[in-house]
Design a protein around this motif. Structure first.
Motif, PDB file in Angstrom:
ATOM      1  N   CYS A   2       1.035  -1.654   0.480  1.00 52.47           N
ATOM      2  CA  CYS A   2      -0.047   0.234  -0.139  1.00 52.47           C
ATOM      3  C   CYS A   2       1.029   1.545   0.379  1.00 52.47           C
ATOM      4  CB  CYS A   2      -1.009   0.006   1.155  1.00 52.47           C
ATOM      5  SG  CYS A   2      -2.171  -1.149   1.122  1.00 52.47           S
ATOM      6  N   ILE A   3       2.503   1.386   0.798  1.00 53.01           N
ATOM      7  CA  ILE A   3       3.136   2.351   0.849  1.00 53.01           C
ATOM      8  C   ILE A   3       3.230   2.733  -0.562  1.00 53.01           C
ATOM      9  CG2 ILE A   3       5.365   3.300   1.634  1.00 53.01           C
ATOM     10  CD1 ILE A   3       4.512   1.847   4.388  1.00 53.01           C
ATOM     11  N   ALA A   4       4.285   1.386  -1.188  1.00 46.57           N
ATOM     12  CA  ALA A   4       4.315   1.274  -2.896  1.00 46.57           C
ATOM     13  C   ALA A   4       3.299   2.511  -3.611  1.00 46.57           C
ATOM     14  CB  ALA A   4       4.457   0.196  -3.604  1.00 46.57           C
ATOM     15  N   ILE A   5       2.002   1.925  -3.572  1.00 48.80           N
ATOM     16  CA  ILE A   5       0.833   2.015  -3.982  1.00 48.80           C
ATOM     17  C   ILE A   5       0.144   3.710  -4.332  1.00 48.80           C
ATOM     18  CG2 ILE A   5      -2.005   2.073  -5.327  1.00 48.80           C
ATOM     19  CD1 ILE A   5       0.081  -0.247  -5.701  1.00 48.80           C
ATOM     20  N   PHE A   6       0.246   3.778  -2.747  1.00 46.53           N
ATOM     21  CA  PHE A   6      -0.201   5.313  -2.276  1.00 46.53           C
ATOM     22  C   PHE A   6       1.545   6.167  -3.280  1.00 46.53           C
ATOM     23  CE2 PHE A   6      -0.309   9.421  -0.002  1.00 46.53           C
ATOM     24  CZ  PHE A   6      -2.312   9.631   0.253  1.00 46.53           C
ATOM     25  N   SER A   7       2.082   5.909  -2.308  1.00 47.00           N
ATOM     26  CA  SER A   7       3.699   7.027  -2.893  1.00 47.00           C
ATOM     27  C   SER A   7       3.991   7.281  -4.562  1.00 47.00           C
ATOM     28  CB  SER A   7       4.607   7.328  -2.134  1.00 47.00           C
ATOM     29  OG  SER A   7       5.108   5.670  -2.746  1.00 47.00           O
ATOM     30  N   GLY A   8       3.261   6.512  -4.839  1.00 50.83           N
ATOM     31  CA  GLY A   8       3.724   6.060  -6.701  1.00 50.83           C
ATOM     32  C   GLY A   8       2.694   6.852  -7.004  1.00 50.83           C
ATOM     33  N   TRP A   9       1.521   6.037  -6.694  1.00 52.11           N
ATOM     34  CA  TRP A   9      -0.333   6.567  -7.962  1.00 52.11           C
ATOM     35  C   TRP A   9      -0.758   7.957  -6.790  1.00 52.11           C
ATOM     36  CZ3 TRP A   9       0.473   5.230 -12.954  1.00 52.11           C
ATOM     37  CH2 TRP A   9       0.653   3.879 -12.249  1.00 52.11           C
ATOM     38  N   ILE A  10      -0.812   7.703  -6.206  1.00 54.34           N
ATOM     39  CA  ILE A  10      -1.620   8.348  -5.554  1.00 54.34           C
ATOM     40  C   ILE A  10      -1.385  10.095  -4.304  1.00 54.34           C
ATOM     41  CG2 ILE A  10      -3.819   8.992  -3.615  1.00 54.34           C
ATOM     42  CD1 ILE A  10      -3.855   5.803  -4.905  1.00 54.34           C
ATOM     43  N   MET A  11      -0.619   9.819  -4.277  1.00 53.37           N
ATOM     44  CA  MET A  11      -0.112  10.826  -3.596  1.00 53.37           C
ATOM     45  C   MET A  11       0.333  11.986  -4.876  1.00 53.37           C
ATOM     46  SD  MET A  11       3.847  11.872  -1.349  1.00 53.37           S
ATOM     47  CE  MET A  11       4.533  12.995  -0.448  1.00 53.37           C
ATOM     48  N   LEU A  12       0.138  13.198  -4.268  1.00 55.42           N
ATOM     49  CA  LEU A  12       0.649  14.521  -5.429  1.00 55.42           C
ATOM     50  C   LEU A  12       2.052  14.318  -6.228  1.00 55.42           C
ATOM     51  CD1 LEU A  12      -1.410  17.417  -3.941  1.00 55.42           C
ATOM     52  CD2 LEU A  12      -2.562  15.842  -5.215  1.00 55.42           C
ATOM     53  N   GLN A  13       2.198  14.260  -6.905  1.00 56.90           N
ATOM     54  CA  GLN A  13       3.505  14.606  -7.610  1.00 56.90           C
ATOM     55  C   GLN A  13       4.494  14.940  -7.456  1.00 56.90           C
ATOM     56  OE1 GLN A  13       4.156  12.035 -11.164  1.00 56.90           O
ATOM     57  NE2 GLN A  13       5.700  13.467 -12.323  1.00 56.90           N
ATOM     58  N   LYS A  14       3.627  16.612  -6.903  1.00 60.34           N
ATOM     59  CA  LYS A  14       4.534  17.807  -6.852  1.00 60.34           C
ATOM     60  C   LYS A  14       4.871  17.389  -5.361  1.00 60.34           C
ATOM     61  CE  LYS A  14       0.840  20.595  -5.165  1.00 60.34           C
ATOM     62  NZ  LYS A  14      -0.319  21.625  -5.749  1.00 60.34           N
ATOM     63  N   HIS A  15       4.355  17.400  -4.954  1.00 64.99           N
ATOM     64  CA  HIS A  15       5.220  16.759  -3.091  1.00 64.99           C
ATOM     65  C   HIS A  15       6.078  15.890  -2.667  1.00 64.99           C
ATOM     66  CE1 HIS A  15       1.320  18.531  -1.206  1.00 64.99           C
ATOM     67  NE2 HIS A  15       1.398  19.386  -1.995  1.00 64.99           N
ATOM     68  N   SER A  16       5.929  14.276  -3.123  1.00 62.73           N
ATOM     69  CA  SER A  16       7.177  13.632  -3.695  1.00 62.73           C
ATOM     70  C   SER A  16       7.928  13.854  -4.601  1.00 62.73           C
ATOM     71  CB  SER A  16       6.838  12.497  -4.607  1.00 62.73           C
ATOM     72  OG  SER A  16       6.337  12.279  -5.513  1.00 62.73           O
ATOM     73  N   GLU A  17       7.772  14.930  -5.617  1.00 64.12           N
ATOM     74  CA  GLU A  17       9.048  15.615  -5.813  1.00 64.12           C
ATOM     75  C   GLU A  17      10.050  16.590  -5.313  1.00 64.12           C
ATOM     76  OE1 GLU A  17       7.757  15.194 -10.784  1.00 64.12           O
ATOM     77  OE2 GLU A  17       7.061  16.833 -10.115  1.00 64.12           O
ATOM     78  N   ALA A  18       9.101  16.962  -4.946  1.00 63.14           N
ATOM     79  CA  ALA A  18      10.275  18.632  -4.025  1.00 63.14           C
ATOM     80  C   ALA A  18      10.569  18.196  -2.568  1.00 63.14           C
ATOM     81  CB  ALA A  18       8.609  19.650  -3.396  1.00 63.14           C
ATOM     82  N   GLU A  19       9.860  16.597  -2.119  1.00 59.08           N
ATOM     83  CA  GLU A  19      10.872  16.171  -0.609  1.00 59.08           C
ATOM     84  C   GLU A  19      11.779  14.919  -0.913  1.00 59.08           C
ATOM     85  OE1 GLU A  19      10.590  16.693   2.654  1.00 59.08           O
ATOM     86  OE2 GLU A  19       8.981  16.998   2.187  1.00 59.08           O
TER      87      GLU A  19
END
Ligand code: PFF
Length: 454
Positions: free
Chosen positions: A402-419
């Protein structure tokens, strides 16, 4: 207001190095010193090590990056983190359960981890008082059976270990967790190097090396690949929010990807060194490299009781095991403690008392499953075996998936990119593809295996 509160409630690691020590401390535990050496031996040695390292690389590291990133972005416990992330992404509220599952898995894992770590603590004293001295296989087995057969004795050591864990956690991030790992991790490393050095003098070092590293590709079955994958997961403490909550205390300017790679490498190196410390001693004393708890608590003590310098080496070995277990235990309970503090109903010390008491009580089930409840079985498993199966084989893989799916598909990409702030966009794409496709498919296969479909 919210942001200020989050900062003040939990605090931060004082440096990147402190985070590396703490997360490596979480990863290095009973899984490295007890489990890794024997599953490697059983599954083809060097070939298995290669498969395991591949799994760490393509599943473990991407998910460790994802967990640290989710934590640092929200600066909260896994429950608070999932609530915030779900809101930000406008995602289904069922994603909240991911945080809850992590906290519950942590409580369940610690309840049995503490009992086994209690054995290790007791064995430090047994080694010190010469209980293994001159013992043959039967004596040492009897010692182990008498020990595990007494609920009061196991309860005592479980209480002691839980007390130490909660005492450290209650002091907070900097004065508790960080101070403990700053002392325990270098200690663990020195002990490991001394033990590997000793193993080199036993005359069976080459045999140990051979056993651990000789590639035997014929043993690499689908099953071995799945075992390697499952272990990569457990040993890196992934899937339940331990790394997520440690990431929540990570200063903003630290590179998540670089540190995750370092931590995974350190964890694998410790596992390999543990094998290099254990097997030469086993072979030099003409013992069987048997599997499971037996190797540590029933086989090694025979060697310690009969070899030159065995008294000291035995003490050092079990002290090392206690250090490794303690730095893992504090990370397993931290998600629950952080969440209780976030509810604003508890200060950190009270949160520790309640979560510690809950875990302690649950742990009694594991204590009794070695004696008074030994015959009570559900699905042919004792309470302890059931908990181990439920957490390690089901909850962690589901959590990681679920963590993989959430961070890859659900979380806003701008947030993961920035982080993640990769210097090269290609690295971001690589990570994204790993958490979107490779890791979920890999975990799905492990899952099918543990539920018996594969
Ligand atoms: N990584 C630990 C070990 O190898 O013993 C076990 C563990 C710790 C699992 C923390 C899960 C966790 F959250």
């Amino acid at each position: 207001m919210m942001e200020m509160k989050k900062q003040s409630v939990h605090g931060e690691w004082s440096s990147r190095f402190a985070f590396i020590l703490a997360a490596t401390g979480s990863a290095v535990g009973l899984g490295n010193i007890w489990k890794f050496p024997y599953i490697t031996g059983e599954n083809g040695g060097g070939a298995f090590v290669l498969v395991y390292l591949m799994c760490v690389l393509v599943i473990g590291i991407p998910i460790m990056i994802a967990e640290s990133m989710l934590g640092r972005h929200t600066r909260q416990s896994p429950i608070g983190a999932m609530q915030q992330l779900t809101k930000e992404a406008n995602a289904d509220v069922h994603w909240h359960y991911l945080g809850w599952m992590g906290v519950i898995a942590g409580l369940l894992i610690l309840s049995y981890y503490s009992v086994i770590a209690g054995w290790a603590t007791a064995y430090v004293f047994k080694a010190f008082f010469g209980s293994f001295s001159g013992g043959d296989a039967r004596d040492i087995k009897e010692l182990f059976d008498t020990f595990t057969g007494s609920p009061l004795t196991l309860m005592f050591w479980h209480t002691l270990f839980m007390g130490a864990t909660m005492w450290i956690v209650a002091q907070g991030i900097k004065d508790g967790l960080e101070r403990a790992v700053r002392f325990l991790m270098p200690g663990l490393f020195v002990l490991l190097v001394v033990l590997v050095g000793y193993a080199m003098t036993t005359g069976a070092y080459a045999q140990g090396l051979h056993f651990l590293f000789k590639p035997d590709f014929s043993k690499i079955t689908g099953n071995a690949v799945l075992i390697a994958m499952g272990h990569a997961f457990f040993t890196l403490s992934l899937g339940m929010g331990a790394i997520m909550v440690y990431g929540a205390y990570l200063p903003k300017n630290v590179s998540i990807a670089q540190t995750s790679i370092l931590i995974a490498a350190a964890d694998s190196i410790v596992a390999l060194l543990a094998g290099l410390a254990i097997f030469p001693i086993v072979f030099a004393n003409h013992l069987e490299p048997s599997s499971g708890p037996g190797l540590i608590f029933q086989t090694l003590p025979i060697a310690f009781g009969n070899m030159t310098g065995g008294w000291l080496i035995g003490i050092l070995f079990f002290v090392m095991l206690v250090f490794a277990a303690l730095t893992s235990a504090i990370s397993v309970i931290e998600p629950a403690v952080a969440w209780l503090v976030e509810t604003d109903r508890f200060d950190r010390k009270t949160a520790c008392i309640w979560s510690g008491l809950t875990v302690w009580l649950l742990g009694l089930g594991t204590v009794f499953s070695f004696n008074v409840w030994a015959d009570i079985k559900v699905f042919d498993k004792t309470f302890f075996q059931l908990l181990d199966y439920l957490t390690a084989n089901l909850m962690l893989p589901i959590g990681g998936f679920c963590i993989a799916i959430f961070s890859g598909w659900i979380m806003l990409q701008k947030h993961s990119e920035a982080e993640l702030a990769f210097s090269n966009p290609l690295y971001y794409r690589l990570w994204q593809n790993l958490v979107r496709y490779v890791a979920p498919v890999g975990i799905f296969l492990v899952f099918l295996h543990v539920v018996g479909v594969l």
